[in-house]
Design a protein around this motif. Structure first.
Motif, PDB file in Angstrom:
ATOM      1  N   MET A  15      -3.741 -53.132  11.400  1.00 42.43           N
ATOM      2  CA  MET A  15      -3.326 -53.323  10.084  1.00 42.43           C
ATOM      3  C   MET A  15      -3.861 -53.439   8.740  1.00 42.43           C
ATOM      4  SD  MET A  15      -0.876 -55.034  11.922  1.00 42.43           S
ATOM      5  CE  MET A  15       0.001 -56.171  10.018  1.00 42.43           C
ATOM      6  N   VAL A  16      -5.329 -53.136   8.676  1.00 43.37           N
ATOM      7  CA  VAL A  16      -5.955 -52.548   7.648  1.00 43.37           C
ATOM      8  C   VAL A  16      -4.577 -51.197   7.257  1.00 43.37           C
ATOM      9  CG1 VAL A  16      -8.050 -51.272   6.689  1.00 43.37           C
ATOM     10  CG2 VAL A  16      -7.958 -54.046   7.908  1.00 43.37           C
ATOM     11  N   GLN A  17      -4.518 -50.591   7.346  1.00 44.76           N
ATOM     12  CA  GLN A  17      -3.927 -49.089   7.356  1.00 44.76           C
ATOM     13  C   GLN A  17      -2.792 -49.053   7.103  1.00 44.76           C
ATOM     14  OE1 GLN A  17      -3.193 -46.798  10.659  1.00 44.76           O
ATOM     15  NE2 GLN A  17      -1.452 -47.351  11.783  1.00 44.76           N
ATOM     16  N   ASN A  18      -1.602 -50.345   7.121  1.00 44.65           N
ATOM     17  CA  ASN A  18      -0.972 -50.797   6.588  1.00 44.65           C
ATOM     18  C   ASN A  18      -1.434 -52.138   5.781  1.00 44.65           C
ATOM     19  OD1 ASN A  18       0.924 -49.872   8.318  1.00 44.65           O
ATOM     20  ND2 ASN A  18       0.429 -51.628  10.102  1.00 44.65           N
ATOM     21  N   MET A  19      -2.567 -51.732   3.999  1.00 42.83           N
ATOM     22  CA  MET A  19      -2.775 -52.906   3.285  1.00 42.83           C
ATOM     23  C   MET A  19      -2.817 -51.518   2.520  1.00 42.83           C
ATOM     24  SD  MET A  19      -6.022 -55.253   4.040  1.00 42.83           S
ATOM     25  CE  MET A  19      -5.406 -56.830   4.844  1.00 42.83           C
ATOM     26  N   THR A  20      -1.793 -51.598   0.905  1.00 43.35           N
ATOM     27  CA  THR A  20      -3.194 -50.760  -0.193  1.00 43.35           C
ATOM     28  C   THR A  20      -4.510 -51.563  -1.230  1.00 43.35           C
ATOM     29  OG1 THR A  20      -0.274 -51.127  -0.818  1.00 43.35           O
ATOM     30  CG2 THR A  20      -2.152 -50.289  -2.528  1.00 43.35           C
ATOM     31  N   LEU A  21      -4.947 -50.901  -0.633  1.00 42.00           N
ATOM     32  CA  LEU A  21      -6.123 -50.879  -1.340  1.00 42.00           C
ATOM     33  C   LEU A  21      -6.876 -51.380  -2.299  1.00 42.00           C
ATOM     34  CD1 LEU A  21      -8.793 -50.065   2.181  1.00 42.00           C
ATOM     35  CD2 LEU A  21      -7.604 -52.156   1.682  1.00 42.00           C
TER      36      LEU A  21
END
Length: 268
Positions: free
Chosen positions: A162-168
């Motif tokens: 799910m972290v890889q699906n975030m814009t940071l």
């Protein structure tokens, strides 16, 4: 809907002309999740790993397996008119099956990784239903994203996905169509009722993770009714993410099947 695609192919201009290959990821995944096997297949084949709708860099919209299969068909047609060998994992496997059943002329051969044409799958994702309403701070790095999600998603593998699906960075948020995904989750977990007589007569390979619950003996009759020429291979000591748990064995089985059904005179 045209999907975002990672295309790879042979680097030598005199490579033999072989059928294209489509690779479809699972729920909350993205095209690059199947990069290991794509790179191997791209040595001999033109390959297209696709972000399914609401995932990766693809457009957002309501989800159903009919709609997702049509997205894949439309995207493939944008690149080639040739029928493809289609490989799908989990949700991508259901999408691949739907494409083969609705448009068998577009699918030269089918590989389905650890999912059956039935209700079920994804029960262990453990993603809270209100995740789409998560409050993001003004700025977020990867470590902060993991801290933000840890109380909501205790499973580390799912949390990392799910972290890889975030814009940071500044103004962080979800990069994927999370509201559409969560709204469509009942349809994604289900399998639609198909018209009587629906069948895909092409060669079909199901790959089951030995430790995964998603292909069981009670599924075999349904698999045979829709895919009468299927074979089943079990990958030892692998769970649902078979391509990550046993990458070499997974790639070997895929490459053997692809090679067998790539000859220009192979039966469709």
């Amino acid at each position: 809907m045209l999907l975002n695609v990672i295309e790879r192919g042979p680097e030598t201009p005199d490579a033999p002309h072989l059928p294209p290959i489509i690779l479809l990821h699972g729920l909350f995944g993205r095209a690059r999740n199947l990069g290991f096997v794509q790179r191997r297949l791209a040595a001999t084949h033109r390959t297209f790993a696709m972000d399914l709708r609401n995932h990766g860099a693809s457009p957002h919209g309501p989800m159903s397996y009919e709609a997702m299969a049509d997205d894949v068909r439309e995207t493939l047609a944008h690149y080639t008119s040739e029928p493809a060998i289609v490989l799908g994992h989990s949700m991508g496997g259901k999408t691949a099956m739907m494409l083969a059943l609705r448009h068998p002329e577009q699918v030269r051969a089918l590989i389905v990784a650890d999912i059956a044409p039935a209700e079920g799958g994804f029960t262990r994702m453990d993603v809270p239903p209100d995740l789409a309403n998560l409050h993001f701070p003004a700025e977020l790095d990867r470590k902060g994203a993991e801290t933000l999600l840890r109380p909501l998603i205790p499973n580390e593998a799912v949390r990392q996905m799910m972290v890889q699906n975030m814009t940071l960075g500044e103004n962080p948020g979800w990069a994927i169509g999370l509201p559409d995904i969560m709204h469509s989750l009942p349809a994604i977990m289900d399998w639609p009722t198909l018209p009587a007589g629906t069948v895909y007569n092409g060669p079909t390979l199901f790959l089951k993770g030995e430790l995964s619950p998603y292909i069981q003996p009670h599924n075999f009759a349904g698999m045979r009714a829709l895919f009468p020429h299927y074979t089943l291979e079990t990958i030892g000591s692998a769970g649902h993410w078979v391509h990550a748990d046993a990458p070499l064995r997974f790639a070997q089985l895929v490459e053997d099947f692809v090679s067998k059904h790539s000859a220009l005179n192979a039966a469709h």
